[in-house]
Design an enzyme around this catalytic site. Structure first.
Site, mmCIF file in Angstrom:
data_model
loop_
_atom_site.group_PDB
_atom_site.id
_atom_site.type_symbol
_atom_site.label_atom_id
_atom_site.label_comp_id
_atom_site.label_asym_id
_atom_site.label_seq_id
_atom_site.Cartn_x
_atom_site.Cartn_y
_atom_site.Cartn_z
ATOM 1 N N ARG A 93 44.685 6.017 14.685
ATOM 2 C CA ARG A 93 43.560 5.986 15.637
ATOM 3 C C ARG A 93 42.399 5.165 15.104
ATOM 4 O O ARG A 93 41.617 4.620 15.859
ATOM 5 C CB ARG A 93 43.062 7.413 15.903
ATOM 6 C CG ARG A 93 44.018 8.214 16.752
ATOM 7 C CD ARG A 93 43.323 9.276 17.558
ATOM 8 N NE ARG A 93 42.523 10.172 16.737
ATOM 9 C CZ ARG A 93 41.548 10.930 17.218
ATOM 10 N NH1 ARG A 93 41.235 10.888 18.478
ATOM 11 N NH2 ARG A 93 40.897 11.751 16.421
ATOM 12 N N TYR A 94 42.228 5.147 13.787
ATOM 13 C CA TYR A 94 41.140 4.375 13.165
ATOM 14 C C TYR A 94 41.792 3.267 12.359
ATOM 15 O O TYR A 94 42.814 3.496 11.704
ATOM 16 C CB TYR A 94 40.291 5.280 12.264
ATOM 17 C CG TYR A 94 39.697 6.454 13.003
ATOM 18 C CD1 TYR A 94 38.556 6.304 13.775
ATOM 19 C CD2 TYR A 94 40.303 7.705 12.942
ATOM 20 C CE1 TYR A 94 38.023 7.377 14.474
ATOM 21 C CE2 TYR A 94 39.777 8.788 13.636
ATOM 22 C CZ TYR A 94 38.635 8.615 14.399
ATOM 23 O OH TYR A 94 38.114 9.681 15.091
ATOM 24 N N ARG A 97 42.834 3.795 8.446
ATOM 25 C CA ARG A 97 43.577 4.947 7.941
ATOM 26 C C ARG A 97 44.599 5.458 8.960
ATOM 27 O O ARG A 97 44.412 5.268 10.168
ATOM 28 C CB ARG A 97 42.634 6.078 7.540
ATOM 29 C CG ARG A 97 41.723 6.588 8.627
ATOM 30 C CD ARG A 97 40.688 7.517 7.991
ATOM 31 N NE ARG A 97 39.868 8.189 8.958
ATOM 32 C CZ ARG A 97 38.715 7.708 9.435
ATOM 33 N NH1 ARG A 97 38.285 6.522 9.040
ATOM 34 N NH2 ARG A 97 38.011 8.398 10.305
ATOM 35 N N CYS A 106 53.206 25.700 9.240
ATOM 36 C CA CYS A 106 51.932 26.149 8.667
ATOM 37 C C CYS A 106 52.161 27.527 8.062
ATOM 38 O O CYS A 106 53.013 28.285 8.537
ATOM 39 C CB CYS A 106 50.869 26.289 9.752
ATOM 40 S SG CYS A 106 50.401 24.719 10.478
ATOM 41 N N CYS A 110 46.672 29.515 13.281
ATOM 42 C CA CYS A 110 45.269 29.734 13.662
ATOM 43 C C CYS A 110 45.210 29.713 15.185
ATOM 44 O O CYS A 110 45.705 28.771 15.817
ATOM 45 C CB CYS A 110 44.396 28.618 13.093
ATOM 46 S SG CYS A 110 44.766 28.278 11.365
ATOM 47 N N CYS A 113 43.958 26.551 16.993
ATOM 48 C CA CYS A 113 44.522 25.261 16.553
ATOM 49 C C CYS A 113 44.599 24.227 17.689
ATOM 50 O O CYS A 113 45.115 24.529 18.765
ATOM 51 C CB CYS A 113 45.923 25.501 16.012
ATOM 52 S SG CYS A 113 46.760 23.997 15.523
ATOM 53 N N ARG A 115 46.466 21.685 17.719
ATOM 54 C CA ARG A 115 47.854 21.234 17.900
ATOM 55 C C ARG A 115 48.754 22.406 18.299
ATOM 56 O O ARG A 115 49.973 22.331 18.159
ATOM 57 C CB ARG A 115 48.379 20.586 16.615
ATOM 58 C CG ARG A 115 47.677 19.286 16.264
ATOM 59 C CD ARG A 115 48.535 18.355 15.399
ATOM 60 N NE ARG A 115 47.782 17.144 15.085
ATOM 61 C CZ ARG A 115 47.309 16.838 13.878
ATOM 62 N NH1 ARG A 115 47.548 17.619 12.851
ATOM 63 N NH2 ARG A 115 46.615 15.725 13.689
ATOM 64 N N ASP A 274 38.087 21.499 19.702
ATOM 65 C CA ASP A 274 38.847 20.622 20.599
ATOM 66 C C ASP A 274 39.447 21.475 21.711
ATOM 67 O O ASP A 274 39.950 22.573 21.457
ATOM 68 C CB ASP A 274 39.964 19.913 19.827
ATOM 69 C CG ASP A 274 39.402 19.011 18.739
ATOM 70 O OD1 ASP A 274 38.440 18.272 19.028
ATOM 71 O OD2 ASP A 274 39.909 19.061 17.603
ATOM 72 N N ASP A 311 35.398 15.230 18.666
ATOM 73 C CA ASP A 311 36.393 14.170 18.792
ATOM 74 C C ASP A 311 36.570 13.870 20.274
ATOM 75 O O ASP A 311 37.047 14.727 21.018
ATOM 76 C CB ASP A 311 37.708 14.651 18.163
ATOM 77 C CG ASP A 311 38.483 13.503 17.579
ATOM 78 O OD1 ASP A 311 38.495 12.442 18.218
ATOM 79 O OD2 ASP A 311 39.057 13.670 16.499
ATOM 80 N N LYS A 318 35.638 10.297 16.782
ATOM 81 C CA LYS A 318 34.565 11.251 16.431
ATOM 82 C C LYS A 318 33.184 10.720 16.784
ATOM 83 O O LYS A 318 32.868 9.559 16.516
ATOM 84 C CB LYS A 318 34.605 11.520 14.930
ATOM 85 C CG LYS A 318 35.759 12.374 14.519
ATOM 86 C CD LYS A 318 35.676 12.774 13.064
ATOM 87 C CE LYS A 318 36.953 13.479 12.653
ATOM 88 N NZ LYS A 318 38.144 12.604 12.757
HETATM 89 S S1 SF4 Z 1 44.670 24.727 12.372
HETATM 90 FE FE1 SF4 Z 1 46.726 24.425 13.234
HETATM 91 S S2 SF4 Z 1 47.682 22.853 11.928
HETATM 92 FE FE2 SF4 Z 1 45.893 23.691 10.811
HETATM 93 S S3 SF4 Z 1 46.732 25.358 9.556
HETATM 94 FE FE3 SF4 Z 1 45.985 26.282 11.454
HETATM 95 S S4 SF4 Z 1 47.814 26.339 12.783
HETATM 96 FE FE4 SF4 Z 1 48.249 24.892 11.129
#
Ligand code: SF4
Length: 344
Positions: A93-94, A97, A106, A110, A113, A115, A274, A311, A318
């Site tokens: 995207r940038y 990098r 994971c 979370c 998250c 994603r 996000d 973002d 960002k």
């Molecule tokens: S935020 Fe999402 S990608 Fe990051 S550790 Fe938690 S579950 Fe995994």
């Protein structure tokens, strides 16, 4: 099998375990694990034992019925990452990098998250030959960020082989690892991993970016491994997400930023949430986030603070929210300076 892998096997994952440990969870809460599976490490369980639903660590890891409500502005791919994936598992995207999604796994899931909807469809890793070919063809890329999932879910051998492979691309100057494992599974930071960090750092400058959101996550074990990581000579930074009911008050953020600074960790980013599907209950309005940052700056002018950013794919990535005039027009719709944009 290493001891951290055995510890991981003891994680809480099933509805039965959730009902036994957290009797106050409703069946609606437990149903949310069908949208995004639950995984809570023994380390976190130790910290949230006997905690009530308002505990910030509980909010971040236990399913909630509120996740089943999807707001209009929420998206499965809130950062439009699929549009920036020239080869499987490589995000560009940038210009200088790239991100390599080296695993979809994971240690802990979370609930906020970004994603969360993508993880089930992500490949189990990057297409390595294509990614390396891409890096050779793009000498403007100077930094590679290992992300995922959580890259520290890989074994030391796999990480070492990634590092070795990337070192062989002559135009790559820096390596970075984004990980939440120092928060939720500190036992993963083994003596051999620490040696490996030191070795990697002698080949290419290495930065580890951790993801602490609340001072309660800085338990004794977590502090210890941050000190040990610090001892390897690598650069340590932290990024947090601003989350309602977790860290959306000045006292909590000040304690978090002060504690990290004292441990030698640079406060890097404070992210606006996000808009991933089912995360609205974590949302903090940008105006409130800006007020918090102003309040913290006025109380602690010499405290090293992170950049408060959102973002925004339609604006190229960002945006520094403290520098922009942001007006919230309706949930999820903002006017940034002279433009109106969906925050997605
Ligand atoms: S935020 Fe999402 S990608 Fe990051 S550790 Fe938690 S579950 Fe995994």
């Amino acid at each position: 099998m290493e001891s951290w892998q055995r510890e991981l096997q003891q994680s809480i994952r099933t509805p039965e375990e959730l009902r036994t440990l957290f009797s106050w969870l409703t069946e609606g809460d437990i149903d949310a694990q069908q949208l995004f599976p639950v995984s809570i490490t023994p380390h976190t369980i130790k910290l949230v034992k006997n905690a009530d639903p308002s505990n910030p660590l509980v909010r971040m890891c236990l399913p909630s019925a509120q996740e089943c409500v999807v707001s209009d502005h929420e998206r499965e791919d809130p950062l439009c990452e699929k549009n920036h994936t020239p080869v499987p598992g490589l995000l560009h995207r940038y210009s200088d990098r790239v991100l390599l999604l080296v695993t979809s796994a994971c240690a802990q899931h979370c609930r906020f998250c970004f994603r969360r909807c993508l993880k089930s469809t992500m490949t189990q890793g990057t297409d390595i030959p294509s990614a390396i070919k891409y890096l050779h063809a793009h000498p403007e890329v100077k930094e590679v960020i290992l992300s995922g999932g959580d890259p520290l879910m890989l074994t030391d051998d796999l990480l070492e082989s990634w590092c070795q492979t990337l070192c062989e691309v002559p135009t790559i100057e820096r390596l970075r690892i984004h990980t939440r494992i120092p928060v939720v599974l500190p036992s993963r930071i083994t003596p051999s991993f620490l040696e490996q960090c030191h070795r990697m750092h002698t080949k290419l400058p290495l930065t580890i970016v951790t993801h602490f959101n609340h001072p309660k996550e800085l338990a004794q074990e977590n502090r210890l491994i941050l000190e040990r990581l610090q001892g390897t000579g690598i650069t340590l930074k932290n990024q947090s997400v601003l989350l309602r009911g977790v860290n959306d008050d000045a006292t909590t953020l000040i304690t978090l930023f002060q504690s990290l600074s004292t441990l030698g960790v640079e406060n890097y980013y404070l992210h606006q949430l996000d808009p991933a599907c089912g995360t609205r209950h974590f949302y903090v309005p940008i105006e409130k986030g800006k007020e918090l940052m102003t309040q913290i700056r006025s109380q602690y002018p010499s405290l090293q603070l992170p950049r408060y950013v959102a973002d925004i794919p339609s604006l190229g990535g960002k945006k520094d929210l403290e520098q922009e005039e942001v007006v919230e027009e309706s949930p999820g719709v903002y006017r940034l300076s002279s433009f109106a944009h969906l925050l997605r």
